[in-house]
Design a protein around this motif. Sequence first.
Motif, PDB file in Angstrom:
ATOM      1  N   VAL A  24      33.027  47.104  44.850  1.00  0.00           N
ATOM      2  CA  VAL A  24      32.854  48.264  45.713  1.00  0.00           C
ATOM      3  C   VAL A  24      33.973  48.238  46.741  1.00  0.00           C
ATOM      4  CG1 VAL A  24      31.336  49.403  47.375  1.00  0.00           C
ATOM      5  CG2 VAL A  24      30.352  48.232  45.385  1.00  0.00           C
ATOM      6  N   LEU A  25      34.684  49.324  46.828  1.00  0.00           N
ATOM      7  CA  LEU A  25      35.815  49.396  47.753  1.00  0.00           C
ATOM      8  C   LEU A  25      35.427  50.211  48.982  1.00  0.00           C
ATOM      9  CD1 LEU A  25      38.647  50.144  45.204  1.00  0.00           C
ATOM     10  CD2 LEU A  25      38.198  47.980  46.338  1.00  0.00           C
ATOM     11  N   ASN A  26      35.870  49.739  50.121  1.00  0.00           N
ATOM     12  CA  ASN A  26      35.660  50.514  51.332  1.00  0.00           C
ATOM     13  C   ASN A  26      37.029  50.884  51.898  1.00  0.00           C
ATOM     14  OD1 ASN A  26      36.573  48.583  53.421  1.00  0.00           O
ATOM     15  ND2 ASN A  26      34.848  47.355  52.689  1.00  0.00           N
ATOM     16  N   PRO A  27      37.075  51.834  52.805  1.00  0.00           N
ATOM     17  CA  PRO A  27      38.366  52.305  53.322  1.00  0.00           C
ATOM     18  C   PRO A  27      39.226  51.197  53.927  1.00  0.00           C
ATOM     19  CG  PRO A  27      36.639  53.841  53.936  1.00  0.00           C
ATOM     20  CD  PRO A  27      35.959  52.654  53.308  1.00  0.00           C
ATOM     21  N   VAL A  28      38.615  50.220  54.558  1.00  0.00           N
ATOM     22  CA  VAL A  28      39.387  49.127  55.165  1.00  0.00           C
ATOM     23  C   VAL A  28      40.102  48.311  54.083  1.00  0.00           C
ATOM     24  CG1 VAL A  28      39.221  47.015  56.541  1.00  0.00           C
ATOM     25  CG2 VAL A  28      37.877  49.027  57.177  1.00  0.00           C
ATOM     26  N   ASP A  29      39.390  48.004  52.995  1.00  0.00           N
ATOM     27  CA  ASP A  29      40.007  47.258  51.883  1.00  0.00           C
ATOM     28  C   ASP A  29      41.156  48.051  51.257  1.00  0.00           C
ATOM     29  OD1 ASP A  29      38.140  45.193  52.187  1.00  0.00           O
ATOM     30  OD2 ASP A  29      36.762  46.074  50.704  1.00  0.00           O
ATOM     31  N   ILE A  30      40.930  49.335  51.105  1.00  0.00           N
ATOM     32  CA  ILE A  30      41.956  50.184  50.486  1.00  0.00           C
ATOM     33  C   ILE A  30      43.189  50.272  51.384  1.00  0.00           C
ATOM     34  CG2 ILE A  30      42.495  52.513  49.692  1.00  0.00           C
ATOM     35  CD1 ILE A  30      39.481  52.712  48.914  1.00  0.00           C
ATOM     36  N   GLU A  31      42.974  50.450  52.680  1.00  0.00           N
ATOM     37  CA  GLU A  31      44.106  50.507  53.608  1.00  0.00           C
ATOM     38  C   GLU A  31      44.882  49.198  53.601  1.00  0.00           C
ATOM     39  OE1 GLU A  31      42.656  51.746  57.425  1.00  0.00           O
ATOM     40  OE2 GLU A  31      41.889  53.630  56.617  1.00  0.00           O
ATOM     41  N   ALA A  32      44.175  48.074  53.506  1.00  0.00           N
ATOM     42  CA  ALA A  32      44.846  46.771  53.431  1.00  0.00           C
ATOM     43  C   ALA A  32      45.668  46.669  52.147  1.00  0.00           C
ATOM     44  CB  ALA A  32      43.823  45.641  53.508  1.00  0.00           C
ATOM     45  N   ALA A  33      45.116  47.156  51.043  1.00  0.00           N
ATOM     46  CA  ALA A  33      45.845  47.126  49.767  1.00  0.00           C
ATOM     47  C   ALA A  33      47.078  48.028  49.830  1.00  0.00           C
ATOM     48  CB  ALA A  33      44.923  47.554  48.628  1.00  0.00           C
ATOM     49  N   SER A  39      52.856  48.503  50.226  1.00  0.00           N
ATOM     50  CA  SER A  39      54.023  49.040  50.940  1.00  0.00           C
ATOM     51  C   SER A  39      54.962  47.919  51.370  1.00  0.00           C
ATOM     52  CB  SER A  39      53.578  49.838  52.171  1.00  0.00           C
ATOM     53  OG  SER A  39      52.888  50.985  51.777  1.00  0.00           O
ATOM     54  N   ASP A  40      54.385  46.808  51.842  1.00  0.00           N
ATOM     55  CA  ASP A  40      55.204  45.657  52.231  1.00  0.00           C
ATOM     56  C   ASP A  40      55.952  45.088  51.027  1.00  0.00           C
ATOM     57  OD1 ASP A  40      54.289  45.926  54.824  1.00  0.00           O
ATOM     58  OD2 ASP A  40      52.840  44.266  54.678  1.00  0.00           O
ATOM     59  N   ARG A  41      55.267  45.014  49.887  1.00  0.00           N
ATOM     60  CA  ARG A  41      55.911  44.498  48.675  1.00  0.00           C
ATOM     61  C   ARG A  41      57.020  45.436  48.200  1.00  0.00           C
ATOM     62  NH1 ARG A  41      50.673  44.260  45.749  1.00  0.00           N
ATOM     63  NH2 ARG A  41      51.885  44.140  43.830  1.00  0.00           N
ATOM     64  N   ILE A  42      56.818  46.742  48.363  1.00  0.00           N
ATOM     65  CA  ILE A  42      57.867  47.709  48.003  1.00  0.00           C
ATOM     66  C   ILE A  42      59.084  47.500  48.903  1.00  0.00           C
ATOM     67  CG2 ILE A  42      58.495  50.161  48.083  1.00  0.00           C
ATOM     68  CD1 ILE A  42      55.625  50.749  47.046  1.00  0.00           C
ATOM     69  N   ALA A  43      58.839  47.356  50.209  1.00  0.00           N
ATOM     70  CA  ALA A  43      59.957  47.138  51.141  1.00  0.00           C
ATOM     71  C   ALA A  43      60.712  45.865  50.785  1.00  0.00           C
ATOM     72  CB  ALA A  43      59.430  47.071  52.574  1.00  0.00           C
ATOM     73  N   ASN A  44      60.008  44.812  50.446  1.00  0.00           N
ATOM     74  CA  ASN A  44      60.652  43.564  50.033  1.00  0.00           C
ATOM     75  C   ASN A  44      61.411  43.766  48.721  1.00  0.00           C
ATOM     76  OD1 ASN A  44      61.134  40.649  50.252  1.00  0.00           O
ATOM     77  ND2 ASN A  44      59.798  40.522  48.468  1.00  0.00           N
ATOM     78  N   GLY A  45      60.851  44.582  47.839  1.00  0.00           N
ATOM     79  CA  GLY A  45      61.486  44.848  46.548  1.00  0.00           C
ATOM     80  C   GLY A  45      62.845  45.518  46.685  1.00  0.00           C
ATOM     81  N   VAL A  46      63.009  46.317  47.722  1.00  0.00           N
ATOM     82  CA  VAL A  46      64.309  46.961  47.960  1.00  0.00           C
ATOM     83  C   VAL A  46      65.376  45.882  48.174  1.00  0.00           C
ATOM     84  CG1 VAL A  46      65.618  48.418  49.555  1.00  0.00           C
ATOM     85  CG2 VAL A  46      63.310  49.085  48.860  1.00  0.00           C
ATOM     86  N   ARG A  47      65.044  44.884  48.991  1.00  0.00           N
ATOM     87  CA  ARG A  47      65.975  43.784  49.248  1.00  0.00           C
ATOM     88  C   ARG A  47      66.243  42.995  47.968  1.00  0.00           C
ATOM     89  NH1 ARG A  47      65.166  38.800  49.570  1.00  0.00           N
ATOM     90  NH2 ARG A  47      62.920  38.970  49.850  1.00  0.00           N
ATOM     91  N   VAL A  48      65.182  42.699  47.226  1.00  0.00           N
ATOM     92  CA  VAL A  48      65.328  41.926  45.989  1.00  0.00           C
ATOM     93  C   VAL A  48      66.208  42.676  44.991  1.00  0.00           C
ATOM     94  CG1 VAL A  48      64.093  41.007  43.984  1.00  0.00           C
ATOM     95  CG2 VAL A  48      63.175  40.645  46.285  1.00  0.00           C
TER      96      VAL A  48
END
Length: 115
Positions: free
Chosen positions: A4-13, A18-27
Amino acid sequence: MSDVLNPVDIEAAIRSCSDRIANGVRVCSERYDGYLKADAAYDKAFARAYMDHAGPAHEKKYAAELATVEQRAVRDAADVAYRYADRQAKALELELRAWQSVNASVRSMYSVAGH
């Protein structure tokens, strides 16, 4: 049974993605830089081997190919690394879109429920 997903879990995901995408730009940038350097090194080694071959003109290309097998392998490995990083970056963008869609569905569900 699904989680069961709640908005807080989804926002964290979404934030994590988004952080992984930003790191991916550097990679991706680093991998592409590595590929360009390996490609330039291969081109220089090939040209040098081509010009250094003392045999007939029709042998020069083949002699240069044989003399630069190692540089070509390094270049090809750098290309594979870049393409892998690029595909990973595209997959992360799709993951982000999926999380955004889930977020919209959960928000809708919560609004219907009166929360």
